[in-house]
Design an enzyme around this catalytic site. Structure first.
Site, PDB file in Angstrom:
ATOM      1  N   TYR A 487       0.840  -1.200   0.000  1.00 30.55           N
ATOM      2  CA  TYR A 487       0.000   0.000   0.000  1.00 30.55           C
ATOM      3  C   TYR A 487       0.876   1.252   0.000  1.00 30.55           C
ATOM      4  CZ  TYR A 487      -3.937   3.076   0.886  1.00 30.55           C
ATOM      5  OH  TYR A 487      -4.876   4.070   0.782  1.00 30.55           O
ATOM      6  N   HIS A 685     -15.757   1.149  -4.676  1.00 27.62           N
ATOM      7  CA  HIS A 685     -14.343   1.099  -4.315  1.00 27.62           C
ATOM      8  C   HIS A 685     -13.991  -0.161  -3.533  1.00 27.62           C
ATOM      9  CE1 HIS A 685     -10.524   3.132  -4.225  1.00 27.62           C
ATOM     10  NE2 HIS A 685     -10.422   3.003  -2.931  1.00 27.62           N
TER      11      HIS A 685
END
Length: 713
Positions: A487, A685
């Site tokens: 991430y 999302h």
């Protein structure tokens, strides 16, 4: 209290690893011809530099030609995936693995308790109410009855202090937009109250049950759902029975349209604490309203925008805040409303070696959650700062969902690890004694696998931790299929978390690797700032160094290495496959931020400017242009097999990011590896995606990596 936009980014980052990798024949027979994508003559001028944008037309999401193009892309990806052996077997195994109960920590609502429960394959978890936290309980609200396909999800909930009412939010097709309603907890009756055009907000009840505070945005103009800037919100008070148009505006700053507001009523019911945030900036402001003297209006408290301040508890006018002011790894300060000058602030818990991630006031004490090399530890302190105990927890683990009030004698929380799903633990706050309240049974034997942590050096010598999960008897022969997930942004920390598809990956001999890249929050604000704005390349360098570590130490080789990530992690994957494609065989960017020059023009994208900078800034444009995945695609270069995933209702990261990137890669690909785009309909999302869709997408992804990593039976 972290800015809600950043809290939601953290949830997305931790949820997206659900989709991993798997097995079958080699890539040599699995090439595919993508649909042709026409180009347009669009050129933008950025501070004197001309930049072409030939796929700009794909930003018009509802245009008939774009919908036709999506159908053609989906037809190509479906045909490719359907031809892969064992795809159906993978779907069946995933269904078996998903079929175990999951429960959230119970939270008190007056004399009752609320929790969410999924019996295994329900599309959405069901909200239960009981008289005790260990009750069987009864169904209070079942979101599975709100749609035929499970695409309406129950979002945030807020019970009134005495447990009479519940405000609850629902969202459709994965949208960030949330509609609020109210029900009576006693009989489950839904009231007439309805609130619309809210996102990134909770509800905070006044103790008289008259109503609650929440944040709303202006209603977008017709046809501008995605173009709307989501700015200039208002903090409102909704009285039960009133129309939303009659709601009182408690605080608004139209002169500061990027400001947003989060509201919390103190446990004693006296004060409203208003956290004021600007996008995903970790710094914030704090104001308050004395609810017994509402005519005095909102009062400023911490308005210098110099650090992060998160309200934890109060005793009268003495307020306890977690902050990184002059303490990048965090500490706890006491600030008295009667004497709020900095000279009068008291340090309660000083900065430690570990990073302070969360503070809660429970049982007249402070419960502090720390990050210790990217795993969680929990420590209890008295209000004077005296350390009382550290909880006994399995290591390494993640702690989430701490529930408890300042007057409670105990609290519940969820503890997870890579190999164990969420177990609910109860802690007696006075003694620190921890007991297990609930644990699910999973159809998987975890004893044959191990989670370990290693450390490696990045390009500039920075020491980076990485978690590795694999079979206990794995051979370091360089031939293990490996999924590298990352991430690296928004102060988000990737801690040991449970992922159902990970189990199937392990059963197939796979290695799961999670490096804790700079840009995250694992080592405090300094670690975060080392991977943001002009230092963003550090994140990609850390990821590349992780791949090299895995190859150099015999875990895998480039032909057996896949990379994945979602949202900001999708940007990471896009950077990986355009900067060092020779190190990886397959890439899966999910709902990624891939056009770094235009991301801020859509929905909430402007809020990420503190993290990335924008192309409107002359000093940031060349940096963004240099690493923007869309703009690094080079015609005639050989790229790894790539499966680009997005949802057509994603109103967080515009799906056009994925559309344009996939089109550019398909046109540029010189090698034989497939470049596919899969667009999930009626999803966004990632939040609220029904279980049936999670299984279907995971099966597709397993099948894709089966065909590209060459895992054989």
């Amino acid at each position: 209290m972290a800015p809600p936009v950043r809290q939601i980014e953290r949830a997305a980052a931790l949820a997206l690893p659900l989709l991993l990798a798997c097995c079958a024949s080699g890539p040599e027979s699995m090439s595919t011809r993508p649909p042709n994508t026409h180009t347009v003559d669009v050129v933008d001028d950025y501070h004197g530099t001309q930049v072409a944008d030939p796929y700009r037309w794909l930003e018009d999401l509802d245009a008939p030609e774009v919908r036709t193009w999506i159908e053609e892309q989906n037809a190509a990806s479906r045909a490719f995936l359907a031809a892969i052996p064992r795809r159906e077997a993978l779907r069946q195994r995933l269904t078996e693995l998903w079929n175990f109960p999951r429960k959230s920590p119970p939270q008190r609502a007056g004399q009752r308790w609320l929790w969410r429960f999924n019996d295994g394959l329900q599309n959405q978890p069901v909200l239960y109410v009981g008289d005790r936290p260990d009750d069987a309980g009864r169904i209070l609200l079942d979101p599975n009855t709100l749609s035929s396909d499970g695409t309406v999800a129950l979002g945030p909930i807020a019970a009134s202090h005495d447990g009479a009412y519940l405000a609850f939010g629902t969202s459709k097709s994965g949208s960030d937009w949330t509609d609020w309603q109210v029900l009576s907890i006693t009989d489950g009756r839904i009231l007439d109250d309805q609130l619309h055009w809210t996102k990134f907000t909770s509800a905070a009840w006044t103790h008289d049950n008259a109503g609650f505070f929440y944040m709303r945005y202006p209603k977008p103009r017709e046809g501008e759902t995605y173009e709307a800037r989501n700015q200039a919100p208002e903090l409102c008070y909704h009285r039960l029975g009133d129309a939303q148009t009659d709601d009182e505006v408690v605080y608004a700053r139209p002169d500061e349209p990027t400001w947003g507001f989060a509201a919390a009523v103190t446990d004693d019911g006296r004060y409203l604490v208003i956290t004021i945030w600007s996008g995903t900036d970790t710094r914030n402001r704090v104001a308050y309203l004395d609810l017994e003297r509402r005519d005095e209006g909102v009062q400023p408290l911490l308005m210098d925008f110099d650090a992060n301040y998160a309200y934890a508890a109060n005793v009268g006018t003495k307020f306890y805040f977690q902050t990184n002011w002059l303490a990048p790894r965090g500490r706890v300060l006491a600030i008295d409303l009667a004497s709020p000058d900095r000279a009068a602030w008291q340090e309660v818990v000083p900065q430690q070696r570990d990073t302070l991630e969360g503070t809660a006031g429970i049982g007249g004490r402070l419960v502090l959650t720390y990050l210790r090399d990217a795993a969680h530890a929990v420590v209890v302190h008295a209000l004077d700062g005296t350390r009382q105990c550290e909880l006994s927890l399995p290591a390494p683990c993640s702690v989430d969902g701490v529930t408890g009030r300042f007057e409670d004698a105990d609290f519940h929380f969820l503890v997870t690890s890579f190999l164990q799903p969420g177990a609910i633990l109860r802690c007696d706050v006075a003694t620190g004694a921890v007991t297990e309240a609930w644990r699910p049974n999973v159809p998987f034997d975890a004893s044959s696998y191990v989670a370990e942590q290693v450390f490696y050096a990045s390009d500039d010598g920075t020491r980076v931790p990485m978690f590795l999960v694999h079979a206990r008897r794995m051979k370091l022969d360089g031939d293990n299929p490996t999924y590298l997930y990352g991430y690296g942004g928004f102060n988000v920390s990737l801690t040991p978390s449970f992922s159902t598809p990970l189990l199937a990956w392990l059963e197939l001999g796979g290695v799961y690797a999670v490096p804790n890249l700079r840009g995250g929050g694992e080592y405090g604000e300094e670690w975060h700032q080392a991977g943001m704005r002009g230092r963003k390349q550090n994140v990609f360098d850390d990821f590349r160094a992780a791949a090299r570590y895995l190859i150099r130490n015999g875990y895998t080789r480039p032909e057996r290495l896949a990379v994945g990530g979602g949202s900001n992690g999708g940007l990471l994957v896009g950077a990986a496959l355009t900067q060092f494609p020779e190190l990886i065989a397959a890439a899966v960017p999910q709902v990624g931020v891939l056009d770094m020059l235009r991301y801020h023009h859509f929905t909430i994208g402007w809020a990420w400017a503190p993290e990335y900078g924008t192309a409107d800034e002359p000093d940031m444009f060349p940096i963004l242009h240099a690493y923007s995945p869309l703009h690094r695609v080079q015609a005639g270069r050989t790229y790894p097999a790539t499966l680009v995933l997005t949802g057509d209702h994603d109103d967080r990261v515009l799906p056009a990011h994925s559309y344009k990137f996939a089109a550019a890669l398909q046109a540029a690909q010189a090698g034989s590896a497939p470049i596919l785009l899969s667009v999930d309909v009626r999803t966004g999302h990632g939040a609220g995606k029904p279980t049936s869709k999670l299984i279907a997408v995971a099966a597709d992804l397993f099948a894709f990596l089966a065909a590209t990593l060459g895992i054989r039976d």
